[in-house]
Each structure stands twice: as structure tokens, then as C-alpha cells.
Design a protein around this motif. Sequence first.
Motif, PDB file in Angstrom:
ATOM      1  N   ARG A   1       0.836  -1.213   0.000  1.00 31.88           N
ATOM      2  CA  ARG A   1       0.000   0.000   0.000  1.00 31.88           C
ATOM      3  C   ARG A   1       0.868   1.259   0.000  1.00 31.88           C
ATOM      4  O   ARG A   1       0.616   2.194  -0.754  1.00 31.88           O
ATOM      5  CB  ARG A   1      -0.917   0.023   1.227  1.00 31.88           C
ATOM      6  N   ARG A   2       1.864   1.273   0.854  1.00 33.83           N
ATOM      7  CA  ARG A   2       2.758   2.439   0.951  1.00 33.83           C
ATOM      8  C   ARG A   2       3.527   2.623  -0.349  1.00 33.83           C
ATOM      9  O   ARG A   2       3.622   3.727  -0.876  1.00 33.83           O
ATOM     10  CB  ARG A   2       3.715   2.275   2.129  1.00 33.83           C
ATOM     11  N   MET A   3       4.086   1.531  -0.887  1.00 34.76           N
ATOM     12  CA  MET A   3       4.872   1.607  -2.119  1.00 34.76           C
ATOM     13  C   MET A   3       4.013   2.136  -3.269  1.00 34.76           C
ATOM     14  O   MET A   3       4.434   3.024  -4.018  1.00 34.76           O
ATOM     15  CB  MET A   3       5.428   0.230  -2.474  1.00 34.76           C
ATOM     16  N   VAL A   4       2.802   1.608  -3.399  1.00 37.48           N
ATOM     17  CA  VAL A   4       1.914   2.015  -4.494  1.00 37.48           C
ATOM     18  C   VAL A   4       1.510   3.477  -4.343  1.00 37.48           C
ATOM     19  O   VAL A   4       1.527   4.240  -5.317  1.00 37.48           O
ATOM     20  CB  VAL A   4       0.677   1.093  -4.548  1.00 37.48           C
ATOM     21  N   ALA A   5       1.153   3.878  -3.135  1.00 35.57           N
ATOM     22  CA  ALA A   5       0.742   5.269  -2.915  1.00 35.57           C
ATOM     23  C   ALA A   5       1.889   6.217  -3.251  1.00 35.57           C
ATOM     24  O   ALA A   5       1.685   7.247  -3.909  1.00 35.57           O
ATOM     25  CB  ALA A   5       0.274   5.466  -1.479  1.00 35.57           C
ATOM     26  N   ALA A   6       3.087   5.884  -2.810  1.00 34.11           N
ATOM     27  CA  ALA A   6       4.247   6.726  -3.116  1.00 34.11           C
ATOM     28  C   ALA A   6       4.500   6.774  -4.617  1.00 34.11           C
ATOM     29  O   ALA A   6       4.757   7.850  -5.189  1.00 34.11           O
ATOM     30  CB  ALA A   6       5.479   6.192  -2.382  1.00 34.11           C
ATOM     31  N   HIS A   7       4.397   5.627  -5.258  1.00 39.06           N
ATOM     32  CA  HIS A   7       4.616   5.549  -6.702  1.00 39.06           C
ATOM     33  C   HIS A   7       3.598   6.421  -7.447  1.00 39.06           C
ATOM     34  O   HIS A   7       3.965   7.199  -8.333  1.00 39.06           O
ATOM     35  CB  HIS A   7       4.522   4.100  -7.144  1.00 39.06           C
ATOM     36  N   LEU A   8       2.339   6.290  -7.090  1.00 44.57           N
ATOM     37  CA  LEU A   8       1.308   7.059  -7.784  1.00 44.57           C
ATOM     38  C   LEU A   8       1.447   8.562  -7.539  1.00 44.57           C
ATOM     39  O   LEU A   8       1.183   9.361  -8.435  1.00 44.57           O
ATOM     40  CB  LEU A   8      -0.086   6.577  -7.363  1.00 44.57           C
ATOM     41  N   ARG A   9       1.867   8.947  -6.337  1.00 46.34           N
ATOM     42  CA  ARG A   9       2.085  10.366  -6.028  1.00 46.34           C
ATOM     43  C   ARG A   9       3.404  10.883  -6.577  1.00 46.34           C
ATOM     44  O   ARG A   9       3.621  12.086  -6.656  1.00 46.34           O
ATOM     45  CB  ARG A   9       2.043  10.593  -4.514  1.00 46.34           C
ATOM     46  N   GLY A  10       4.317   9.972  -6.914  1.00 38.60           N
ATOM     47  CA  GLY A  10       5.628  10.389  -7.410  1.00 38.60           C
ATOM     48  C   GLY A  10       6.528  10.919  -6.316  1.00 38.60           C
ATOM     49  O   GLY A  10       7.329  11.821  -6.556  1.00 38.60           O
ATOM     50  N   VAL A  11       6.396  10.362  -5.112  1.00 38.70           N
ATOM     51  CA  VAL A  11       7.211  10.791  -3.976  1.00 38.70           C
ATOM     52  C   VAL A  11       7.906   9.572  -3.376  1.00 38.70           C
ATOM     53  O   VAL A  11       7.463   8.439  -3.570  1.00 38.70           O
ATOM     54  CB  VAL A  11       6.359  11.500  -2.890  1.00 38.70           C
ATOM     55  N   PRO A  12       8.975   9.799  -2.608  1.00 35.93           N
ATOM     56  CA  PRO A  12       9.609   8.662  -1.918  1.00 35.93           C
ATOM     57  C   PRO A  12       8.642   8.053  -0.897  1.00 35.93           C
ATOM     58  O   PRO A  12       7.744   8.737  -0.391  1.00 35.93           O
ATOM     59  CB  PRO A  12      10.818   9.294  -1.202  1.00 35.93           C
ATOM     60  N   GLU A  13       8.847   6.775  -0.596  1.00 38.18           N
ATOM     61  CA  GLU A  13       7.941   6.090   0.331  1.00 38.18           C
ATOM     62  C   GLU A  13       7.862   6.766   1.692  1.00 38.18           C
ATOM     63  O   GLU A  13       6.796   6.811   2.301  1.00 38.18           O
ATOM     64  CB  GLU A  13       8.346   4.625   0.495  1.00 38.18           C
ATOM     65  N   ASP A  14       8.979   7.321   2.168  1.00 37.83           N
ATOM     66  CA  ASP A  14       8.940   7.958   3.486  1.00 37.83           C
ATOM     67  C   ASP A  14       8.243   9.319   3.461  1.00 37.83           C
ATOM     68  O   ASP A  14       7.977   9.907   4.504  1.00 37.83           O
ATOM     69  CB  ASP A  14      10.343   8.071   4.089  1.00 37.83           C
ATOM     70  N   ALA A  15       7.909   9.810   2.278  1.00 39.85           N
ATOM     71  CA  ALA A  15       7.218  11.091   2.158  1.00 39.85           C
ATOM     72  C   ALA A  15       5.711  10.948   1.935  1.00 39.85           C
ATOM     73  O   ALA A  15       4.984  11.934   1.967  1.00 39.85           O
ATOM     74  CB  ALA A  15       7.826  11.919   1.020  1.00 39.85           C
ATOM     75  N   VAL A  16       5.236   9.737   1.709  1.00 36.88           N
ATOM     76  CA  VAL A  16       3.818   9.544   1.444  1.00 36.88           C
ATOM     77  C   VAL A  16       3.045   9.671   2.763  1.00 36.88           C
ATOM     78  O   VAL A  16       3.520   9.259   3.818  1.00 36.88           O
ATOM     79  CB  VAL A  16       3.562   8.179   0.746  1.00 36.88           C
ATOM     80  N   THR A  17       1.877  10.273   2.693  1.00 34.03           N
ATOM     81  CA  THR A  17       1.069  10.453   3.896  1.00 34.03           C
ATOM     82  C   THR A  17       0.345   9.166   4.260  1.00 34.03           C
ATOM     83  O   THR A  17       0.058   8.336   3.392  1.00 34.03           O
ATOM     84  CB  THR A  17       0.010  11.565   3.706  1.00 34.03           C
ATOM     85  N   GLN A  18       0.024   9.032   5.529  1.00 36.06           N
ATOM     86  CA  GLN A  18      -0.723   7.859   5.979  1.00 36.06           C
ATOM     87  C   GLN A  18      -2.109   7.835   5.333  1.00 36.06           C
ATOM     88  O   GLN A  18      -2.638   6.768   5.024  1.00 36.06           O
ATOM     89  CB  GLN A  18      -0.840   7.849   7.516  1.00 36.06           C
ATOM     90  N   GLU A  19      -2.675   9.014   5.085  1.00 37.14           N
ATOM     91  CA  GLU A  19      -3.975   9.092   4.403  1.00 37.14           C
ATOM     92  C   GLU A  19      -3.887   8.489   3.000  1.00 37.14           C
ATOM     93  O   GLU A  19      -4.773   7.738   2.583  1.00 37.14           O
ATOM     94  CB  GLU A  19      -4.433  10.556   4.325  1.00 37.14           C
ATOM     95  N   ASP A  20      -2.823   8.805   2.264  1.00 33.11           N
ATOM     96  CA  ASP A  20      -2.638   8.223   0.928  1.00 33.11           C
ATOM     97  C   ASP A  20      -2.378   6.722   0.995  1.00 33.11           C
ATOM     98  O   ASP A  20      -2.842   5.972   0.138  1.00 33.11           O
ATOM     99  CB  ASP A  20      -1.503   8.917   0.172  1.00 33.11           C
ATOM    100  N   VAL A  21      -1.640   6.288   2.011  1.00 33.52           N
ATOM    101  CA  VAL A  21      -1.405   4.848   2.175  1.00 33.52           C
ATOM    102  C   VAL A  21      -2.744   4.137   2.349  1.00 33.52           C
ATOM    103  O   VAL A  21      -3.036   3.147   1.675  1.00 33.52           O
ATOM    104  CB  VAL A  21      -0.482   4.562   3.382  1.00 33.52           C
ATOM    105  N   ARG A  22      -3.582   4.650   3.243  1.00 34.21           N
ATOM    106  CA  ARG A  22      -4.851   3.995   3.560  1.00 34.21           C
ATOM    107  C   ARG A  22      -5.868   4.135   2.430  1.00 34.21           C
ATOM    108  O   ARG A  22      -6.635   3.216   2.173  1.00 34.21           O
ATOM    109  CB  ARG A  22      -5.447   4.568   4.848  1.00 34.21           C
ATOM    110  N   ALA A  23      -5.893   5.267   1.752  1.00 36.89           N
ATOM    111  CA  ALA A  23      -6.906   5.485   0.711  1.00 36.89           C
ATOM    112  C   ALA A  23      -6.377   5.082  -0.670  1.00 36.89           C
ATOM    113  O   ALA A  23      -6.844   4.108  -1.257  1.00 36.89           O
ATOM    114  CB  ALA A  23      -7.363   6.944   0.723  1.00 36.89           C
ATOM    115  N   LEU A  24      -5.422   5.810  -1.166  1.00 40.68           N
ATOM    116  CA  LEU A  24      -4.902   5.580  -2.515  1.00 40.68           C
ATOM    117  C   LEU A  24      -4.259   4.193  -2.639  1.00 40.68           C
ATOM    118  O   LEU A  24      -4.550   3.446  -3.580  1.00 40.68           O
ATOM    119  CB  LEU A  24      -3.890   6.680  -2.854  1.00 40.68           C
ATOM    120  N   GLY A  25      -3.409   3.843  -1.685  1.00 39.80           N
ATOM    121  CA  GLY A  25      -2.758   2.536  -1.730  1.00 39.80           C
ATOM    122  C   GLY A  25      -3.753   1.390  -1.613  1.00 39.80           C
ATOM    123  O   GLY A  25      -3.678   0.412  -2.348  1.00 39.80           O
ATOM    124  N   SER A  26      -4.722   1.523  -0.706  1.00 44.82           N
ATOM    125  CA  SER A  26      -5.713   0.460  -0.515  1.00 44.82           C
ATOM    126  C   SER A  26      -6.596   0.275  -1.737  1.00 44.82           C
ATOM    127  O   SER A  26      -6.900  -0.853  -2.127  1.00 44.82           O
ATOM    128  CB  SER A  26      -6.587   0.753   0.707  1.00 44.82           C
TER     129      SER A  26
END
Length: 189
Positions: A125-150
Motif C-alpha cells: 500500500r505504501r509503495m503504491v501510494a508513493a509511486h502514484l504520487r511520485g514521492v519517496p515512500e517515506d514522504a507519502v502520507t498515511q492518508e494516501d497509504v490507507r486510501a490511494l494505496g488500498s
Amino acid sequence: MGNREDLLAGARRCLEEKGYLRTTVRDIAAASKVSMAAIGYHFGSREALLNLALFAAMDEWAAGSGRLAGQGATTAERYADTWDRKIRDFGEMRWLWMASVEAFVHAQSAPELLATLAENQRQARRMVAAHLRGVPEDAVTQEDVRALGSVHIALLSGVMVQALTDPEQAPTGRELAQGLRAMAELLES
């Protein structure tokens, strides 16, 4: 290669040919030309060996499939192209997806495997959210992990099942992108 590597290669061949649930210790030993006792010595169990072989194959696939295709194209076009590649992979690597579904079913009565699959899913979930946002994994928000990644992982699982069940009617990447746009419009109204 040593016995450990031979066993991993043999386990992968067995996953490709027999699947997760039907592969026996005897099958792995025969495919790797290593004694059955070596499985216990190196991995502890057939399940542990199969899990390592399956996770390694999934990691290989993920490393090659995660990049958006087509530089210069729109984000929607690149997203659709990426999905087309994934859908093609479902057919070309059918063994991998069938073995992963079998492992999921088995995990329902194997708490250690279930915990590993759950952790892998959280990381995906984290990897996908970061990839889709175009940001490093440590920069992705928890909201994006839970929503976009899921949502993306849910799409991946659902499209995989459709492609394995009825490949001729599985959606294309463009249809998925179009469907997501239509869903967004419905949610906005």
C-alpha cells in the motif's frame, strides 16, 4: 549453486508446475536434486521454503511492473499502459497468481503466513501510494497509504481474479482508467 539455492530454484519450478497447495516435499527434492532432509535443515519446513520462493517471485514481478510506462504521455495514459502490462502479466505468469491465491487460502489456517501476507500488503500500500504520487515512500502520507494505496491494491486483486477467471472479458487499462474517472464523477455528485 549450493543446496539452499538449488532448493529455492526447485521450489519455484514446483510452484510454476504444480502450484502452492499441491507441491510436496518429495516434489521439491526431485526438482532440486537435493535430499528431502535438506529442506528441513535449510528452511525448517516445506511451507517456509515455498513461502520464500513465492515471495521472491512476487518481488521480481513487483520490481519490473511498478513503473509507469510511456514518458511524454498523460498520467492517465501512463496509468492505463501500466495496467495493460499488469493484465498481460496475469496471463503470462498465471502460475504466480494462482500460487499467491493458494497461499492466501492456506494462510487462513497458518497464522505465521497470514501475518507475513498482511505485512507485505501494508508495505505494498505504501509503495503504491508513493509511486502514484511520485514521492519517496517515506514522504507519502498515511492518508494516501490507507486510501490511494488500498484502492489500488483492491483493484489489483479484483482485476487479477477477473483476468484469471475470464481473460477475454477482463478490463483493459483504458477501461480501468475510464471506470475510475466515472467513479470519481459519481462520488462528486
